[in-house]
Design a protein around this motif. Sequence first.
Motif, short mmCIF file in Angstrom:
data_model
loop_
_atom_site.label_atom_id
_atom_site.label_comp_id
_atom_site.label_asym_id
_atom_site.label_seq_id
_atom_site.Cartn_x
_atom_site.Cartn_y
_atom_site.Cartn_z
N ALA A 519 0.83 -1.22 0.00
CA ALA A 519 0.00 0.00 0.00
C ALA A 519 0.86 1.26 0.00
CB ALA A 519 -0.95 -0.03 1.20
N PRO A 520 1.80 1.46 0.95
CA PRO A 520 2.62 2.68 0.87
C PRO A 520 3.64 2.63 -0.27
CG PRO A 520 3.33 1.31 2.70
CD PRO A 520 2.09 0.69 2.18
N ALA A 521 4.12 1.42 -0.61
CA ALA A 521 5.13 1.34 -1.67
C ALA A 521 4.53 1.70 -3.02
CB ALA A 521 5.72 -0.07 -1.72
N SER A 522 3.26 1.36 -3.24
CA SER A 522 2.62 1.70 -4.52
C SER A 522 2.47 3.20 -4.70
CB SER A 522 1.25 1.01 -4.62
OG SER A 522 1.40 -0.39 -4.54
N GLY A 523 2.29 3.93 -3.59
CA GLY A 523 2.20 5.37 -3.69
C GLY A 523 3.49 6.02 -4.16
N LEU A 524 4.63 5.39 -3.88
CA LEU A 524 5.93 5.94 -4.30
C LEU A 524 6.40 5.36 -5.63
CD1 LEU A 524 7.83 5.84 -0.88
CD2 LEU A 524 6.89 7.86 -2.04
N LEU A 525 6.15 4.05 -5.85
CA LEU A 525 6.73 3.38 -7.01
C LEU A 525 5.72 3.02 -8.08
CD1 LEU A 525 9.02 0.90 -5.01
CD2 LEU A 525 9.67 3.11 -5.98
N GLY A 526 4.45 3.16 -7.81
CA GLY A 526 3.44 2.68 -8.73
C GLY A 526 2.94 1.31 -8.31
N ASP A 527 1.79 0.89 -8.90
CA ASP A 527 1.16 -0.35 -8.48
C ASP A 527 2.03 -1.57 -8.77
OD1 ASP A 527 -1.00 1.08 -7.58
OD2 ASP A 527 -2.17 0.81 -9.42
N ALA A 528 2.56 -1.66 -9.98
CA ALA A 528 3.33 -2.85 -10.35
C ALA A 528 4.62 -2.96 -9.53
CB ALA A 528 3.66 -2.82 -11.85
N LEU A 529 5.41 -1.88 -9.49
CA LEU A 529 6.66 -1.92 -8.74
C LEU A 529 6.40 -2.04 -7.24
CD1 LEU A 529 8.89 0.73 -10.58
CD2 LEU A 529 9.08 -1.76 -10.63
N GLY A 530 5.35 -1.40 -6.74
CA GLY A 530 5.04 -1.49 -5.32
C GLY A 530 4.70 -2.91 -4.90
N ALA A 531 3.87 -3.59 -5.72
CA ALA A 531 3.53 -4.98 -5.41
C ALA A 531 4.75 -5.88 -5.49
CB ALA A 531 2.44 -5.47 -6.35
N SER A 532 5.59 -5.65 -6.49
CA SER A 532 6.82 -6.46 -6.62
C SER A 532 7.74 -6.22 -5.44
CB SER A 532 7.53 -6.12 -7.93
OG SER A 532 6.69 -6.36 -9.03
N PHE A 533 7.88 -4.97 -5.05
CA PHE A 533 8.73 -4.66 -3.90
C PHE A 533 8.20 -5.32 -2.63
CE2 PHE A 533 9.52 -1.87 -0.22
CZ PHE A 533 10.91 -1.88 -0.21
N ALA A 534 6.88 -5.31 -2.44
CA ALA A 534 6.30 -5.93 -1.25
C ALA A 534 6.50 -7.44 -1.26
CB ALA A 534 4.81 -5.60 -1.17
N ALA A 535 6.31 -8.07 -2.41
CA ALA A 535 6.50 -9.52 -2.49
C ALA A 535 7.96 -9.90 -2.23
CB ALA A 535 6.05 -10.02 -3.87
N PHE A 536 8.88 -9.12 -2.80
CA PHE A 536 10.30 -9.41 -2.58
C PHE A 536 10.67 -9.23 -1.10
CE2 PHE A 536 14.65 -7.74 -2.23
CZ PHE A 536 15.36 -8.84 -2.73
N THR A 537 10.14 -8.19 -0.47
CA THR A 537 10.45 -7.94 0.94
C THR A 537 9.98 -9.09 1.82
OG1 THR A 537 10.32 -5.55 0.59
CG2 THR A 537 10.14 -6.35 2.86
N VAL A 538 8.76 -9.55 1.58
CA VAL A 538 8.23 -10.66 2.39
C VAL A 538 9.00 -11.95 2.10
CG1 VAL A 538 6.19 -12.06 2.84
CG2 VAL A 538 5.98 -9.60 2.56
N LEU A 539 9.45 -12.11 0.85
CA LEU A 539 10.21 -13.31 0.50
C LEU A 539 11.53 -13.40 1.26
CD1 LEU A 539 10.58 -15.82 -1.38
CD2 LEU A 539 11.69 -14.27 -3.00
N VAL A 540 12.23 -12.27 1.40
CA VAL A 540 13.53 -12.28 2.06
C VAL A 540 13.44 -11.89 3.53
CG1 VAL A 540 14.74 -11.79 -0.09
CG2 VAL A 540 14.02 -9.88 1.37
N LEU A 541 12.24 -11.59 4.02
CA LEU A 541 12.10 -11.16 5.41
C LEU A 541 12.59 -12.20 6.41
CD1 LEU A 541 11.13 -8.86 7.21
CD2 LEU A 541 8.86 -9.92 7.24
N PRO A 542 12.42 -13.52 6.19
CA PRO A 542 12.96 -14.50 7.16
C PRO A 542 14.47 -14.41 7.35
CG PRO A 542 11.38 -15.55 5.71
CD PRO A 542 11.61 -14.19 5.17
N GLY A 543 15.17 -13.82 6.39
CA GLY A 543 16.61 -13.66 6.57
C GLY A 543 16.98 -12.82 7.77
N LEU A 544 16.04 -12.00 8.26
CA LEU A 544 16.32 -11.20 9.45
C LEU A 544 16.64 -12.09 10.65
CD1 LEU A 544 16.36 -8.42 10.82
CD2 LEU A 544 13.90 -8.67 11.22
N ALA A 545 15.99 -13.25 10.74
CA ALA A 545 16.27 -14.17 11.84
C ALA A 545 17.71 -14.68 11.76
CB ALA A 545 15.28 -15.34 11.83
#
Length: 826
Positions: A519-545
Amino acid sequence: LARAAILAERAGAPDVAAADLTALVARLAAALGAAPPPGWAEALAPVARAASGDRVARFSAGARLLHDLQAACLAAEREHQIVDGWRWALSAGRRAAVRALPATREIRVARHVHGAAKKLARCAVASTAERARLAEAVHAMVALAEQRVRDVLRPRIEEALVDVDLRPRHLPELVAQKKIVDELLDHAVAVGRLSLGNLRDAIAHNDLKLPDLRPTQLATGDQLLRMDRLLAGTLDGVYRRGEIYMRWLQKLSSVLSGTGVGRLLTLYLLLPVVGSFFVVEGLQHMVGPAFKLAGYVEPRISTQPAFIAMAVVVFLLLHSRWFRGGALAVARAAGRGLAAVFVDAPAWLWRVPGVRPVTRWVILPGAPAALCAWLVPGVARWPVAGAVLVVTAIVINSAAVEERISDWLVRSGRHLSRRVLPGLVKWAIELFAYLIELLERGIYRVDEALRFRTGQSRVMTVIKGVLGALWFVVAYVLRLYVNLFVEPTVNPIKHFPVVTVAAKVILPFTPQMVLAISAPASGLLGDALGASFAAFTVLVLPGLAGFLAWELNGNWKLYRRTRPEALRPVAIGSHGETMLSFLRPGFHSGTIPKLHGRLRRAAAKGDERGVARHTEGLHHCEEAIEKFADRQLVSMLNEAPSFRAVDVAVAHVHIGSNRVRIELACPSVGPAPALLAFEFQSGWLVAGIPEAGWLAALDATQREIFAIALAGFYKLSGVGLVREQLEDVLRDGGDAAVPPYDVADDGLVVWPGPGFATEQVHPLEPPTGALAARRAVFGDEPITWIAWENTWERLAFGMTLRPLLEGPGLLPPAAAPAPAAPAPVS
């Protein structure tokens, strides 16, 4: 220089190029803070001539080497500044937008000279003698540049250590303080930038540790964070202050590692509970899919009883020595059981007279034949299976093939367990560390390009200020994602099982997390890039552990109370090699024998550039070992007040395919150098002193101090056997001659009788007999940190020393005093 040489040749006046080289050498010597040494211009002349042949030659390695040296001169003569729009805006204009970076001058000079040294092997020169002169000159430039960096920047780092009250309490910590500064400066020269992570690693890997956290430091930060803040000011442009998430993580870990209550909770509650959770869930996640793939019902491993039982096991492994010993015994018994089933039983069947023919002619050939009959479809199944059966039976029953297969199986088993598997783990760790370093180097290159240089216009200042502000945000996000998320996710050492379990835990919440980020990423990057950025973030988020587990493990090593109990081998080489891994052949070890093998092959092919490249690699190994000996042994001797000799130095380092020899000089004691030798034999690192040199002139007190320092140096080198100890046992403590002996796979082989007629074998794993009774296997005799610390403290106060090791001495026997001359007859 290349263009000047071309014009000089066209004009028929070659002295013009010589004059340019002389001017370059003078400027370079001034940049390095030394007088122009003789011979540098002559050594660079062949490179300038080779680079002046045609337009293509001006882009050769030799031309780039000269360009690096000219860039070093310019780096010393030009002042670098940074256009910091963010700092100016956040301070509401109170701080200047452009500020000078004087601390970067020596670093930039050293980096350019190092860049020139990396091109030595690819330079086209006419003769071997010219190449040797060129290498000697460039190596001298590198040494001067590094010394210049240390002379200028060392006082600032030492002052920061004093300001944060991180002071050495005794000689080992004093030597460690110097080593911390040297390692920081080494990294600054190699990469161009220092950070909080480099400072943390330098303290964690050395013996100068942080004291426990005081209550007032919970808000202000411990010594590490205070030093991070100080160095960001005194080494502006060289040291980058830690990001806010790194500083907060250090504050959190300091409570867990630097306080008694935190350590109690960590060791007795957090580690057992968290470790049990990740082990049980990790087994469930890895075993379950395997059962499903095989067509079975997935077993239920992750249960409350299993979790409690595993927590108890982890607790006992951490805090019970007898349980660790029992667990190790059970693991060895399980290994022996598996070996009995899969190795010994087939070998026994192979040797039984009645069963052997059936095994050799039916069972072993029948296995691949049955596999072929199962895989091959149609009518061709049985002819193919029969052919495989006949061919396999003939091959197995051939005596030569049988011997080769047996030898191959033995060698492969040892190679897999001792070299390949440990090498793969080490290779993965170093690969990802290298990739992170490449990222840092790339960011530093962009930072360098955006710095303002003397003589540039105001328009360029504005452009670099705008681009620098944008690049700051990009670099921050890039570091954040790569260090916290991407690298722990793709790094297999950090991934299993921590990241795997974390991914399973957050899996049910994935859709909601993607929506919340997009939702906030789409406001900065557009719908397509915002959704891609969100999916990528959630994909690599377990690496924080994985990042948190790795960082907390590194931060645990910062404090005195979490120091290892005994001295351990330390990393020497640029890729983390210890002395043993420098010499031991293996998948990811044996740097020195590998380089010697490549050098021999290149020499046999007549490949001059290959010879130069591998010779340069061996030179880097010599430099690493020389620094190790200088920082761990020589510094100990020169700083010990009772040694009464402050001119000990490493004269030279000689390296062979399986041997390292270190020459130690001490002119104030004797002219002959002392020689330390390290050899790799049958899996053991064997050390000794083949030539005593000036050691023979030491008095009893000096010998004792040298033996103490040498014991610690041997432990840090990973020495397993010491020749002086073995020979003392073979002499039985007397003055008898030492019988011939050798270190073999079976143990210590001794020939006590004449003519090698009698042979004795003393096992080394575990030591038994005379070696065990005399405590003569050096690797099995630990030196605890408390004993090491107390020995040097007692020495400083002039107290009676207690023996550091129970075994025989590490030095050659002292020479008997010469008999007094008879009195003259009157």
